[in-house]
Design a protein around this motif. Structure first.
Motif, PDB file in Angstrom:
ATOM      1  N   GLY A   9      -6.313 -14.787 -17.879  1.00 21.79           N
ATOM      2  CA  GLY A   9      -7.460 -15.677 -17.923  1.00 21.79           C
ATOM      3  C   GLY A   9      -7.662 -16.355 -16.584  1.00 21.79           C
ATOM      4  N   GLN A  10      -8.469 -17.417 -16.608  1.00 23.12           N
ATOM      5  CA  GLN A  10      -8.861 -18.090 -15.382  1.00 23.12           C
ATOM      6  C   GLN A  10      -8.333 -19.519 -15.331  1.00 23.12           C
ATOM      7  N   VAL A  11      -8.143 -20.005 -14.102  1.00 29.20           N
ATOM      8  CA  VAL A  11      -7.805 -21.403 -13.869  1.00 29.20           C
ATOM      9  C   VAL A  11      -8.674 -21.914 -12.729  1.00 29.20           C
ATOM     10  N   ARG A  12      -8.926 -23.213 -12.742  1.00 23.12           N
ATOM     11  CA  ARG A  12      -9.670 -23.869 -11.666  1.00 23.12           C
ATOM     12  C   ARG A  12      -8.639 -24.540 -10.765  1.00 23.12           C
ATOM     13  N   LEU A  13      -8.698 -24.221  -9.465  1.00 23.04           N
ATOM     14  CA  LEU A  13      -7.762 -24.772  -8.491  1.00 23.04           C
ATOM     15  C   LEU A  13      -8.496 -25.631  -7.484  1.00 23.04           C
ATOM     16  N   SER A  14      -7.876 -26.719  -7.121  1.00 23.45           N
ATOM     17  CA  SER A  14      -8.379 -27.549  -6.041  1.00 23.45           C
ATOM     18  C   SER A  14      -8.025 -26.880  -4.709  1.00 23.45           C
ATOM     19  N   ASP A  15      -8.912 -26.995  -3.743  1.00 21.09           N
ATOM     20  CA  ASP A  15      -8.652 -26.430  -2.421  1.00 21.09           C
ATOM     21  C   ASP A  15      -7.415 -27.031  -1.769  1.00 21.09           C
ATOM     22  N   SER A  16      -6.997 -28.199  -2.215  1.00 17.59           N
ATOM     23  CA  SER A  16      -5.822 -28.847  -1.634  1.00 17.59           C
ATOM     24  C   SER A  16      -4.540 -28.050  -1.882  1.00 17.59           C
ATOM     25  N   HIS A  17      -4.549 -27.124  -2.823  1.00 16.74           N
ATOM     26  CA  HIS A  17      -3.365 -26.325  -3.137  1.00 16.74           C
ATOM     27  C   HIS A  17      -3.330 -25.002  -2.371  1.00 16.74           C
ATOM     28  N   LEU A  18      -4.384 -24.687  -1.657  1.00 15.39           N
ATOM     29  CA  LEU A  18      -4.462 -23.369  -1.016  1.00 15.39           C
ATOM     30  C   LEU A  18      -3.411 -23.149   0.064  1.00 15.39           C
ATOM     31  N   GLU A  20      -0.265 -24.167   0.218  1.00 20.58           N
ATOM     32  CA  GLU A  20       1.001 -23.781  -0.416  1.00 20.58           C
ATOM     33  C   GLU A  20       0.918 -22.371  -0.999  1.00 20.58           C
ATOM     34  N   LEU A  21      -0.202 -22.053  -1.628  1.00 22.57           N
ATOM     35  CA  LEU A  21      -0.369 -20.712  -2.191  1.00 22.57           C
ATOM     36  C   LEU A  21      -0.449 -19.664  -1.085  1.00 22.57           C
ATOM     37  N   ASP A  22      -1.065 -20.013   0.025  1.00 22.04           N
ATOM     38  CA  ASP A  22      -1.157 -19.092   1.160  1.00 22.04           C
ATOM     39  C   ASP A  22       0.227 -18.798   1.725  1.00 22.04           C
ATOM     40  N   ARG A  23       1.108 -19.795   1.751  1.00 20.01           N
ATOM     41  CA  ARG A  23       2.484 -19.581   2.227  1.00 20.01           C
ATOM     42  C   ARG A  23       3.206 -18.560   1.336  1.00 20.01           C
ATOM     43  N   ALA A  46       6.724 -16.578  -8.441  1.00 18.75           N
ATOM     44  CA  ALA A  46       6.571 -17.953  -7.938  1.00 18.75           C
ATOM     45  C   ALA A  46       5.104 -18.276  -7.669  1.00 18.75           C
ATOM     46  N   LEU A  47       4.372 -17.326  -7.102  1.00 16.12           N
ATOM     47  CA  LEU A  47       2.947 -17.527  -6.816  1.00 16.12           C
ATOM     48  C   LEU A  47       2.165 -17.759  -8.106  1.00 16.12           C
ATOM     49  N   LEU A  48       2.386 -16.916  -9.093  1.00 18.14           N
ATOM     50  CA  LEU A  48       1.670 -17.051 -10.363  1.00 18.14           C
ATOM     51  C   LEU A  48       2.074 -18.336 -11.086  1.00 18.14           C
ATOM     52  N   ALA A  49       3.356 -18.690 -11.030  1.00 19.13           N
ATOM     53  CA  ALA A  49       3.824 -19.926 -11.668  1.00 19.13           C
ATOM     54  C   ALA A  49       3.166 -21.143 -11.022  1.00 19.13           C
ATOM     55  N   LYS A  50       3.029 -21.130  -9.698  1.00 18.37           N
ATOM     56  CA  LYS A  50       2.399 -22.252  -9.000  1.00 18.37           C
ATOM     57  C   LYS A  50       0.924 -22.358  -9.379  1.00 18.37           C
ATOM     58  N   VAL A  51       0.236 -21.231  -9.461  1.00 16.26           N
ATOM     59  CA  VAL A  51      -1.171 -21.245  -9.863  1.00 16.26           C
ATOM     60  C   VAL A  51      -1.303 -21.828 -11.270  1.00 16.26           C
ATOM     61  N   ARG A  52      -0.428 -21.421 -12.178  1.00 18.42           N
ATOM     62  CA  ARG A  52      -0.474 -21.949 -13.548  1.00 18.42           C
ATOM     63  C   ARG A  52      -0.169 -23.442 -13.571  1.00 18.42           C
ATOM     64  N   GLU A  53       0.784 -23.858 -12.724  1.00 17.03           N
ATOM     65  CA  GLU A  53       1.223 -25.257 -12.687  1.00 17.03           C
ATOM     66  C   GLU A  53       0.125 -26.189 -12.171  1.00 17.03           C
ATOM     67  N   VAL A  54      -0.522 -25.827 -11.080  1.00 19.87           N
ATOM     68  CA  VAL A  54      -1.484 -26.726 -10.445  1.00 19.87           C
ATOM     69  C   VAL A  54      -2.925 -26.482 -10.898  1.00 19.87           C
ATOM     70  N   ASP A  87      -5.684  -9.948   4.804  1.00 22.29           N
ATOM     71  CA  ASP A  87      -5.160 -11.317   4.742  1.00 22.29           C
ATOM     72  C   ASP A  87      -4.190 -11.526   3.588  1.00 22.29           C
ATOM     73  N   GLY A  88      -3.910 -10.507   2.799  1.00 26.27           N
ATOM     74  CA  GLY A  88      -3.074 -10.680   1.622  1.00 26.27           C
ATOM     75  C   GLY A  88      -3.943 -10.867   0.389  1.00 26.27           C
ATOM     76  N   LEU A  89      -3.369 -11.425  -0.648  1.00 27.65           N
ATOM     77  CA  LEU A  89      -4.120 -11.649  -1.886  1.00 27.65           C
ATOM     78  C   LEU A  89      -5.050 -12.844  -1.747  1.00 27.65           C
ATOM     79  N   ILE A  90      -4.607 -13.840  -0.959  1.00 34.13           N
ATOM     80  CA  ILE A  90      -5.358 -15.058  -0.783  1.00 34.13           C
ATOM     81  C   ILE A  90      -5.932 -15.078   0.625  1.00 34.13           C
ATOM     82  N   PRO A  91      -7.227 -14.934   0.773  1.00 30.78           N
ATOM     83  CA  PRO A  91      -7.820 -14.918   2.108  1.00 30.78           C
ATOM     84  C   PRO A  91      -7.602 -16.249   2.831  1.00 30.78           C
TER      85      PRO A  91
END
Length: 92
Positions: A9-18, A20-23, A46-54, A87-91
């Protein structure tokens, strides 16, 4: 930003988390280039867990376009390679 995790499914992420996700995305890309299967699996989890968390879940009945699509947790290294851009999965 709306992010879809394939099969979940989908989640809404704030740009402030990008940042950490980019790392994590950079780590994932390096592990893929080196053929590090265990590292790839660990970092993808870890990437998917962080997306779910934030992230805030988007209701299932909402039709939002996904700005980013991430692989399913059980995706193989080869499947993720097919999803990658330069650029990877996250531009960015």
């Amino acid at each position: 930003m709306i992010v879809r995790i394939m099969g979940e499914g989908q989640v809404r992420l704030s740009d402030s988390h990008l940042a950490e996700l980019d790392r994590l995305d950079d780590e994932l890309l390096a592990e893929m280039e080196n053929g590090d299967g265990p590292g790839f699996r660990r970092t993808l989890s870890a990437l998917l867990a962080k997306v779910r968390e934030v992230g805030e879940p988007v209701p299932d009945d909402s039709l939002e376009p996904s700005e980013l699509i991430l692989p399913a947790p059980d995706a193989t290294l080869e499947e993720v390679r097919a999803l990658l851009s330069d650029d990877g999965l996250i531009p960015g």
